[in-house]
Design a protein around this motif. Sequence first.
Motif, PDB file in Angstrom:
ATOM      1  N   TYR A  47       0.853  -1.184   0.000  1.00 10.56           N
ATOM      2  CA  TYR A  47       0.000   0.000   0.000  1.00 10.56           C
ATOM      3  C   TYR A  47       0.891   1.236   0.000  1.00 10.56           C
ATOM      4  CZ  TYR A  47      -3.192   3.647   1.373  1.00 10.56           C
ATOM      5  OH  TYR A  47      -3.908   4.822   1.392  1.00 10.56           O
ATOM      6  N   GLU A  48       0.819   1.994  -1.062  1.00 12.21           N
ATOM      7  CA  GLU A  48       1.554   3.263  -1.150  1.00 12.21           C
ATOM      8  C   GLU A  48       0.681   4.185  -2.009  1.00 12.21           C
ATOM      9  OE1 GLU A  48       4.450   4.393   0.332  1.00 12.21           O
ATOM     10  OE2 GLU A  48       3.908   6.289  -0.617  1.00 12.21           O
ATOM     11  N   PRO A  49       0.218   5.301  -1.429  1.00 12.86           N
ATOM     12  CA  PRO A  49      -0.732   6.133  -2.167  1.00 12.86           C
ATOM     13  C   PRO A  49      -0.233   6.520  -3.561  1.00 12.86           C
ATOM     14  CG  PRO A  49      -0.555   6.870   0.106  1.00 12.86           C
ATOM     15  CD  PRO A  49       0.475   5.807  -0.079  1.00 12.86           C
ATOM     16  N   GLY A  50      -1.085   6.324  -4.552  1.00 14.64           N
ATOM     17  CA  GLY A  50      -0.789   6.738  -5.933  1.00 14.64           C
ATOM     18  C   GLY A  50       0.025   5.738  -6.733  1.00 14.64           C
ATOM     19  N   LEU A  51       0.578   4.731  -6.066  1.00 15.88           N
ATOM     20  CA  LEU A  51       1.484   3.813  -6.772  1.00 15.88           C
ATOM     21  C   LEU A  51       0.733   2.946  -7.785  1.00 15.88           C
ATOM     22  CD1 LEU A  51       4.393   2.833  -7.083  1.00 15.88           C
ATOM     23  CD2 LEU A  51       3.986   1.197  -5.227  1.00 15.88           C
ATOM     24  N   ASP A  52      -0.478   2.509  -7.422  1.00 25.38           N
ATOM     25  CA  ASP A  52      -1.223   1.642  -8.343  1.00 25.38           C
ATOM     26  C   ASP A  52      -1.504   2.376  -9.659  1.00 25.38           C
ATOM     27  OD1 ASP A  52      -2.840   3.303  -6.885  1.00 25.38           O
ATOM     28  OD2 ASP A  52      -4.326   1.782  -6.345  1.00 25.38           O
ATOM     29  N   ALA A  53      -1.909   3.639  -9.556  1.00 16.37           N
ATOM     30  CA  ALA A  53      -2.235   4.404 -10.769  1.00 16.37           C
ATOM     31  C   ALA A  53      -0.977   4.638 -11.617  1.00 16.37           C
ATOM     32  CB  ALA A  53      -2.870   5.744 -10.387  1.00 16.37           C
ATOM     33  N   LEU A  54       0.143   4.943 -10.946  1.00 16.26           N
ATOM     34  CA  LEU A  54       1.384   5.217 -11.684  1.00 16.26           C
ATOM     35  C   LEU A  54       1.885   3.950 -12.388  1.00 16.26           C
ATOM     36  CD1 LEU A  54       3.249   7.761 -11.988  1.00 16.26           C
ATOM     37  CD2 LEU A  54       4.766   6.664 -10.338  1.00 16.26           C
TER      38      LEU A  54
END
Length: 442
Positions: A47-54
Amino acid sequence: MHIAVVGSGYVGLVTGACLADFGMDVTCVDKDERKIAMLQRGEVPIYEPGLDALIAKNAKAGRLRFTTDVAEAVQRALVVFIAVGTPPREDGSADLSYVTQVAETIADHLNGYKVVVTKSTVPIGTGQIIERIIRERSGGKFPFSVVSNPEFLREGSAIEDFMRPDRVVIGARDPQAIAIMKDIYAPLYLIETPFVITNVESAELIKYASNAFLATKVTFINEVAVLCERLGADVHHVAKGMGLDRRIGPKFLHPGPGFGGSCFPKDTRALVDIAQQAGYRFAIVEAVVEANERIKARMVEKIRKACGGSVAGQVIGILGLAFKPETDDMRESPAIPIVSELVKDGAKIRAFDPAAMENAKELLPAEVVYCQDAYDAATGADCLVIITEWNQFRSLDLERLAACMAKPLVVDLRNVYEPEKMREAGFAYECVGRAATQLPKG
Ligand code: NAD
């Protein structure tokens, strides 16, 4: 430019995704087949904010792929980043075995000039070890350069930290390797990021010295908080008064239950060991390591005292388990010793964390009950303890909270709430370093 990032954990994945976003062609490698299978399916294992989208954006654009095949990734790449773990050994020194394994694999698959970059936090002298391994194992068939490029990202804001760092540190001897590194980080030049170009040893030490300094600052305010409690001062006022001095600065002056995480605890211990190996006693860092253990133990004492001297048989709700908000990382979280001690003392634990519960299950005693949300954790509790300051714990419905607890008692180890407001809402309230009962407004 083709880049391989070996090790697809917090640092490797963020590095890979961000470099792909800079326009590089990136292959992220890991030996963990489960992790790579998830990534290939479009799932992100951390879980790391924004990582999935990037990751999704760059994988779709064809600039980012995932594999367990190190050989192929190394052969394809001009630059190989090493981003594997360097966990602590029993004696505190950094375990370099993952790094040296990768160096051996690189040596075995060298097929032309390559730049080998350590992103992992490694003891001073590791660059030379990597160089020797590759040179000896590859028989000097191809030229290569070793570069130290330590990473300073913080979990929870890792992408922003990578994309807008305070500085980029490049330690290298070879001008060609320095030029290639500057090319990779060209987008950061455009936003005027300062670059520190130095030798490998200095770059390696910059990372440890920075982390040890920050850990010292956190520990300093944690110890000031102890004095505040004993002397009738308020640590927030003291921290503000200190932090406004530009030589000190306001950051990292927030008291809490002691530092944790995947970096500060292991890097401070490793620096103590590195100094010892160099024949020097780094007394300040040794003191920080010891003081941090005492701070964590004090938190358990604080909870016991708030609960009337013993927690045996009491239900304790725990809000937050991760070592900090916005991550699922449980490594060395203060929640581990605190919850474990409370269970040992006979407390019944009801815990909630928005992201870290799966990881916590492997590290906390089996008796811990995991809950749906903050109110669920508070249900029937004799005491509610805030360990991690997730935003969602900052504005709880106090009436609802009091109604579901057996006793309205909150021990706030992150000073999320105002003591006065909590007492007005009918709670017995304990926090860190705020003994002052009468403070002027404003
Ligand atoms: P991590 O444990 O999340 O990831 C390491 C990954 O490397 C794992 O997925 C593991 O399976 C993989 N790995 C190990 N050996 C391998 C091999 N031989 N081949 C391929 N993959 C292999 O660790 P992390 O938190 O990303 O940290 C990595 C390094 O970066 C450490 O040295 C750490 O100190 C440093 N660092 C971490 C942070 C942070 O906030 N996490 C910040 C700055 C620096």
